[in-house]
Enzyme design. Sequence first.
Site, PDB file in Angstrom:
ATOM      1  N   TYR A   3      -1.586   4.157   0.842  1.00 36.99           N
ATOM      2  CA  TYR A   3      -0.433   4.716   1.548  1.00 36.99           C
ATOM      3  C   TYR A   3      -0.683   6.172   1.943  1.00 36.99           C
ATOM      4  O   TYR A   3      -0.183   6.632   2.965  1.00 36.99           O
ATOM      5  CB  TYR A   3       0.807   4.596   0.669  1.00 36.99           C
ATOM      6  N   TYR A  57      -3.486   2.635  -6.670  1.00 37.81           N
ATOM      7  CA  TYR A  57      -2.288   1.980  -6.164  1.00 37.81           C
ATOM      8  C   TYR A  57      -1.772   2.650  -4.886  1.00 37.81           C
ATOM      9  O   TYR A  57      -1.321   1.978  -3.965  1.00 37.81           O
ATOM     10  CB  TYR A  57      -1.193   1.994  -7.230  1.00 37.81           C
TER      11      TYR A  57
END
Length: 624
Positions: free
Chosen positions: A419, A415
Site C-alpha cells: 500500500y 503487510y
Amino acid sequence: MFTPAIKTSNPLKKLPYNLRCELASFVDNNANKYNVEPARDRAFAFARSVVSKLNVPYDIKNYLDKAGAARLKKHGLKRAVKFIDDRSAHIVASLGVLPEPWYRLDTEYKRVRLADELTGRACLHLELALKAGKRPLEALEEINEFTGLALWMPHFEPKKRDRDDDVYLGLIARACDGAVWLRAINQKVTIAFESTRRAAGMVSPHVSPYASFTTCQWLKDRKKKQLDWLDSMAIESECGETLELKDVHDASVSNPANRRYELMTQLSGCQTYADSQEHVGLFVTMTAAGRYHRLKKHGKYFVENPNWNGADPIAAHDWLKTSWQRFRAAADRAGLTYYGMRVVEPHVDGTPHWHGVFFVPENQIEDFTQLLTLYQHQRDNDELFMLDGTPKLKAMEARVKIDKVDRSKGDAVAYIAKYISKNIDAHKLEGKKDLDSELVDLVETVTNVTAWSRAFCFRQFQFQKTPSVTVWRELRRIEKEQEFCLFEKIRLAADCGCFASYFNWMGGHRLKQRNRPIKVLYERSENHYQELVKKTAGLTGVGITVLTREKQWTLVKKQTQPKDLGALALSLLGTAESGGSRFPWTSVNNCTRDRDLSKIADVPDIDTSNLKPETQTGICGFVF
C-alpha cells in the site's frame, strides 16, 4: 437536470416533464425524416440533442454523449435517457458547490482574471473601511460581503469577535493578495471538477480507475512545470555557497524513493520496538458507509450504487476521520496502548478508505477491536441490518476489518509495503492487480493514485502515537557530537537510521508527545503578511539546545545561456578584448537574479522552511 417523472402506466408520462417537452420539440422538428431514417438513427439523434442541452464542461459532455449512445444501442431509449437524467442531476449538484458558474473557471486564464478581480474588490473595500475608520473585524466583514471570501476560504470567515486585531490584520492582508486568491480558486475548482467527473462516471475500472483521465493529465502537466522550475532555480547561502535546487529536491523526502525509504524505516523500527515489548501487530481496514460509494461490487463487476448520496471523496474521508477521532478519544479514556501508521488510498471509484498497521499489547487486542468496530458501526447503521433486524455480516465486515499479523507470512512492513508503494512509486509491484478489480494494474495506475491524492489534498501517510518525525529529521542534520547524555544517544540513533532505538530513547509508547525528552525549538519571525509566526530553529531538551538551521538560504534564479550562438560568440569576444577571462571562475553565475518570488508558479512540495525570502512590505495599512 430534469424534473422528476410522474408515476403512471403510460411509458411516455414516465419520462420527466422537461424531457417530454424536448421529445415533442424534436419530433416536431424532424417530422420530415419519418420513415426516411431508421428508428435507431433518430433515437441516437434525440439522445445527442438531449446531451447538447446540458450546461456542463466539454469533456464531461463528450463522455455522456458516448456513454449515452452505448446504452441506447444496448438497452434502448428509456434506459439511455434515464442514464443521462441520473448523471446530470449529480453533475449539477457537484458543480453547485462553486461560488461562481463553472464556465467562468474552466481555464487558467479565467481563474487568474477572477483572482485579480476579487483582489481588486478586496483592496477597494479595505480602502473604504480605512477611510470610514472601521476596525479590522468590520473591514474583514465588508470584504467578505463583497468578495465572497468565506465561500472560497471558509477558514477566513469572521466568526469570533474576541480575537486580537492582529489576527484579522493577517487575514485582511491575505485577502488583498492575488496569489492567495488564485491558490484558493485553483484548489476549489480542482476538487469540484474532479468530483463532477466522478459523478458523471469518468472514474471507474472500465474508464479510468481512482482518478479521471483529465486529472491525471493535469498532474503530468504540473509535474513538468515543476521540473522546469526546479531546473531554473538554485539556493544561495549567506556565505555565497550555491546549490542546485533540483539536487536539494532529489535529496529530500520530496523524492518518491526517499519518501518510501523513510516510511519503511520508521515502520520497520516500530515493528522492532514492538517485538522488544512483546506487542502484537494488527492490520486494520476501514471503509466509509455504503452511501458514500458511487459504485458497488456485484460479483466480478462494478455496477452503479443506487444508494449513493452524491457525496464527494472529501465527505467520505471526513466520515472516516470522525470515526477515528471518537475511537482515539475513547481509547485514551480507557487507557489503551496502540501505535503505528495509517494509509489513505482510493477505491477504484475514487472513494477513500484507510489501511493501517497498529501495535497493541496482547491483552488489549479484544478491547481495541471492539472499540474501533463500535465507532465504525455507530453511524449509518441502517445499512448494517435487514428490515427484520437481521445483521448483514458482509456489510459489517466491509466497514472495518481487523486481522492479526501472521508472522509466518511476514511482519507489519510486509503487510503494508504494497500500500505504501502503490501510493508513491509502485516499487516492486510489477504484475500486481488491484484486489477489487483485475482490470487495474498497480504499476500503470500509480499516476492515477497520486493525481487523486493531490486533487483532494489528502494526507496519505500518518503515524500515530510515535515520536515526532520532525525531531527525527532535525537530529539527522546535526553533524557534531554532543555531550554524551540522553540527547547524544537519541542523536546517534537517528543518525544511524535506527528508528527503534530512537523510539525507545524518546520514551517509547508510554510518553505523550508533550512529555518527550527532545522537542523542536522555534523562533518567532515575521512573514510576508507582517505576522509573527513560529519557525524551526533547532532542538532543545535534557539541558541541551542545538541550532540546526543557522545557515540561511535564499532562492535565486539561475542564469540561462543565450540561445543565439552569434550573440554568445560576440559576448565572449567582447570579454576577451576587454582583458577579462572568457569563462567564469565557478560553474554558477549569480550576477543576475530574479528577486520577485511572486512570479514563481507551481512551487513543488519541498522542505523550504530554512529558505529566507526577501523582505516585502505589508499591504494592510491599518493604524489603531
